[in-house]
Design a protein around this motif. Structure first.
Motif, PDB file in Angstrom:
ATOM      1  N   THR A  36      -2.496  -2.216  -6.856  1.00  0.00           N
ATOM      2  CA  THR A  36      -1.054  -1.941  -6.846  1.00  0.00           C
ATOM      3  C   THR A  36      -0.355  -2.664  -7.983  1.00  0.00           C
ATOM      4  O   THR A  36       0.500  -2.083  -8.668  1.00  0.00           O
ATOM      5  CB  THR A  36      -0.439  -2.353  -5.498  1.00  0.00           C
ATOM      6  N   GLY A  43       0.672   4.267  -2.528  1.00  0.00           N
ATOM      7  CA  GLY A  43       0.492   5.612  -1.983  1.00  0.00           C
ATOM      8  C   GLY A  43       1.579   6.575  -2.431  1.00  0.00           C
ATOM      9  O   GLY A  43       1.312   7.753  -2.692  1.00  0.00           O
ATOM     10  N   SER A 101       0.676   9.946  -4.426  1.00  0.00           N
ATOM     11  CA  SER A 101       1.139  11.221  -3.886  1.00  0.00           C
ATOM     12  C   SER A 101       2.025  11.952  -4.893  1.00  0.00           C
ATOM     13  O   SER A 101       1.937  13.174  -5.047  1.00  0.00           O
ATOM     14  CB  SER A 101       1.891  10.984  -2.577  1.00  0.00           C
ATOM     15  N   ILE A 159      -3.421   5.800   1.803  1.00  0.00           N
ATOM     16  CA  ILE A 159      -3.857   4.800   0.819  1.00  0.00           C
ATOM     17  C   ILE A 159      -3.997   3.407   1.445  1.00  0.00           C
ATOM     18  O   ILE A 159      -5.054   2.781   1.325  1.00  0.00           O
ATOM     19  CB  ILE A 159      -2.904   4.786  -0.390  1.00  0.00           C
ATOM     20  N   GLY A 205       0.807  -1.217   0.000  1.00  0.00           N
ATOM     21  CA  GLY A 205       0.000   0.000   0.000  1.00  0.00           C
ATOM     22  C   GLY A 205       0.838   1.263   0.000  1.00  0.00           C
ATOM     23  O   GLY A 205       0.459   2.270  -0.617  1.00  0.00           O
ATOM     24  N   LEU A 206       1.976   1.236   0.678  1.00  0.00           N
ATOM     25  CA  LEU A 206       2.842   2.415   0.696  1.00  0.00           C
ATOM     26  C   LEU A 206       3.444   2.700  -0.676  1.00  0.00           C
ATOM     27  O   LEU A 206       3.607   3.863  -1.053  1.00  0.00           O
ATOM     28  CB  LEU A 206       3.953   2.227   1.733  1.00  0.00           C
ATOM     29  N   ILE A 249      -0.356  11.527   2.528  1.00  0.00           N
ATOM     30  CA  ILE A 249      -1.104  10.982   1.389  1.00  0.00           C
ATOM     31  C   ILE A 249      -0.697   9.533   1.135  1.00  0.00           C
ATOM     32  O   ILE A 249      -1.541   8.664   0.884  1.00  0.00           O
ATOM     33  CB  ILE A 249      -0.878  11.849   0.138  1.00  0.00           C
ATOM     34  N   ALA A 250       0.616   9.264   1.215  1.00  0.00           N
ATOM     35  CA  ALA A 250       1.098   7.900   0.966  1.00  0.00           C
ATOM     36  C   ALA A 250       0.590   6.920   2.022  1.00  0.00           C
ATOM     37  O   ALA A 250       0.271   5.765   1.711  1.00  0.00           O
ATOM     38  CB  ALA A 250       2.623   7.894   0.932  1.00  0.00           C
TER      39      ALA A 250
END
Length: 550
Positions: free
Chosen positions: A414, A364, A368, A399, A360-361, A395-396
């Motif tokens: 992703t 994100g 972003s 997500i 997820g990062l 923002i990151a």
């Protein structure tokens, strides 16, 4: 001496106001430029000459002095007219040994128009209408001298630093404009043609993008993100709000690369190491785009590679002076280690939330980056690094938190978005596209502490629209395919270590399992080595192999 052009007469170049002229300059043969029949309404002239990458010199006299001449690819001189003067001359010369294809034009202004560079205190010319440009990998900087108010022929110029009221130069405003040349076009003809759109005030306003407006209290220096092999033209229009008059400086252009470099010149878009790295990365990304969720361990390797490779490249670039190719190789090694480590962590501990946090990062981070790739990235508040990185990080992080209740959807999104974007990065290694700066601008900001002051505008032309469409189609196709294929399937594979341990225990306790009778690995290895050893031993002679009994 007669030239090939019919307007060349005995070494003279005849010019007309506002008319562009093309000609070639040769170093052994300086040319004299002449402008006749100047209107009595004109107070000063700006004569400017442009070439693609070879320097030319324009001077008031045959003897070249720093205070009366300028040398470069985009240079101009301001000529203050005397009363009753109707003719002017300039001297042009090529600074390099090779002939230089050039374009020049004289422009006139009245006594109400501000004088570009009229209050110059920094550069050599007394009145300097030029814009001085420098570039490096990260940014492009332009500087110019402050202007002065206009004045009539035969009168003294207004003082530059006496008073700061509305009757002084401090009321002037400076509009900075940016104009992008066609992408992937480095031809001389295209440059000179588009430069004509950036010379006069009405054309500049009609064709270019106004980036920022400066007051007389601001520093006369602006910074932009460096776009390698992308042609950009900059100009400044000084505006008198009281009289509603304006004048243009001499436009300046750059490709953020060198046409004369022995290695890495403008004709070579990228290094071989860059092409190899991003081509392999794109092939893996394309596989992840369509099959990432099914091949879960391969996807984890891809995510771990991105995570470790990105941070390792920043660290090694900021702390060491090693060459780019070596940095790229070390980044590939470090990224592979990061990918293997994430796969091993999943295999041993099976913590799904930790793996999905990494997944997820990464998504994100890209989202972003896309947000700050828009005009939002040039908002003044985000010039502060603390504000920028805090907003970017929030923002990151949002997500993976938003998708925490539907992890499979997060994983498939992703795979589709990140995997397809890797293709965009690979295309940029062979063909310029502005879409690569979605992440490259973030990388530049992480590497360079001064990049926060740069405007990050990029062109968006036909090539970019095509690549954006390809990126979108790949992402949508990959996401749709994986969602349809995974219907009715388990959300994620089971814990690998538990499966392995359970299978091992089953084999030990189940005597009917054929694998129960398989010797241990060590005995199988010893047996294989014994077979190899026997193969190389000398064969014994035929006959009796045991001693006879007496």
């Amino acid at each position: 001496m007669l030239r090939e052009c019919p307007h060349f007469v005995l070494g003279l170049l005849e010019f007309s106001l506002g008319k562009f002229r093309y000609f070639k300059l040769n170093k052994p043969f300086p040319e004299e430029a002449v402008l006749r029949d100047i209107s009595s309404n004109a107070t000063f002239l700006i004569f400017q000459i442009h070439s693609q990458y070879q320097n030319t010199t324009v001077s008031f006299s045959k003897t070249l002095l720093p205070s009366t001449s300028g040398t470069g690819t985009d240079k101009g001189l301001v000529f203050i007219l005397r009363p009753e003067q109707s003719m002017c001359t300039w001297y042009l010369e090529a600074a390099d040994a090779e002939p230089v294809q050039s374009m020049a034009v004289p422009l006139s202004y009245s006594e109400r128009d501000p004088v570009p560079g009229g209050c110059n205190l920094e550069f050599d010319l007394d009145i300097d209408p030029n814009i001085y440009l420098e570039y490096n990998f990260f940014e492009i900087s332009i500087k110019f001298a402050p202007a002065n108010l206009g004045y009539a022929r035969g009168t003294d110029p207004p003082p530059c630093d006496v008073g700061m009221g509305q009757d002084s130069r401090w009321r002037l405003r400076y509009d900075v404009y940016q104009y992008f040349l066609p992408e992937n076009d480095l031809t001389e003809q295209v440059l000179l043609k588009h430069l004509q759109r950036m010379v006069e005030v009405p054309q500049v306003k009609a064709n270019a993008i106004k980036v920022v407006t400066l007051t007389a209290n601001d520093k006369t220096s602006i910074y932009f993100s460096s776009l390698r092999v992308q042609g950009v033209i900059y100009n400044v229009i000084v505006w008198d709000p009281l009289l509603n008059t304006s004048a243009a400086y001499v436009p300046v252009h750059t490709y953020a690369c060198s046409f004369k470099a022995m290695e890495g010149d403008c004709s070579s878009l990228g290094r071989v190491s860059t092409k190899v790295f991003f081509t392999v990365f794109a092939l893996l990304g394309l596989f992840i785009c369509f099959f990432g969720h099914r091949f879960w361990k391969t996807e984890l390797f891809f995510i771990g590679f991105i995570f470790m490779g990105f941070f390792f490249y920043i660290l090694i670039t900021r702390l060491t002076p090693i060459k780019y190719d070596v940095r790229l190789i070390l980044t590939a090694i470090a990224g592979s280690v990061g990918g293997i480590f994430l796969v091993a962590t999943w295999w041993r501990f099976g913590i799904l939330m930790l793996c999905m946090l990494c997944v997820g990062l990464v998504l994100g981070f890209l989202i972003s980056s896309v947000i700050f790739f828009t005009l939002l990235g040039n908002v003044k508040i985000f010039r502060d690094d603390v504000v920028f990185w805090m907003t970017f990080s929030c923002i990151a992080i949002i997500i993976p938190l938003v998708f925490m209740g539907c992890l499979r959807i997060l994983n498939i999104l992703t795979c589709g978005i990140i995997g397809s974007y890797s293709v965009v990065l690979a295309v940029d290694s062979y063909l310029y596209t502005s879409l690569s700066y979605i992440t490259l601008n973030v990388l530049k900001r992480a590497l360079n502490t001064d990049f926060h002051r740069a405007f990050t505008n990029v062109p968006f032309q036909t090539t970019d629209f095509i690549i954006l469409a390809v990126w979108g189609m790949l992402a949508v196709s990959g996401i749709t395919l994986q969602i349809r294929r995974e219907r009715g399937q388990p959300f994620f594979p089971p814990h690998p270590y538990k499966l392995w341990k359970r299978e091992r225990e089953r084999r030990v306790t189940n005597i009917l399992d054929p694998s129960y009778h398989i010797p241990p690995l060590r005995e199988r290895l010893y047996g294989r080595l014994a077979q190899i050893k026997e193969f190389f031993q000398e064969e014994q002679s035929a006959g009796e192999r045991t001693p006879l009994l007496l």
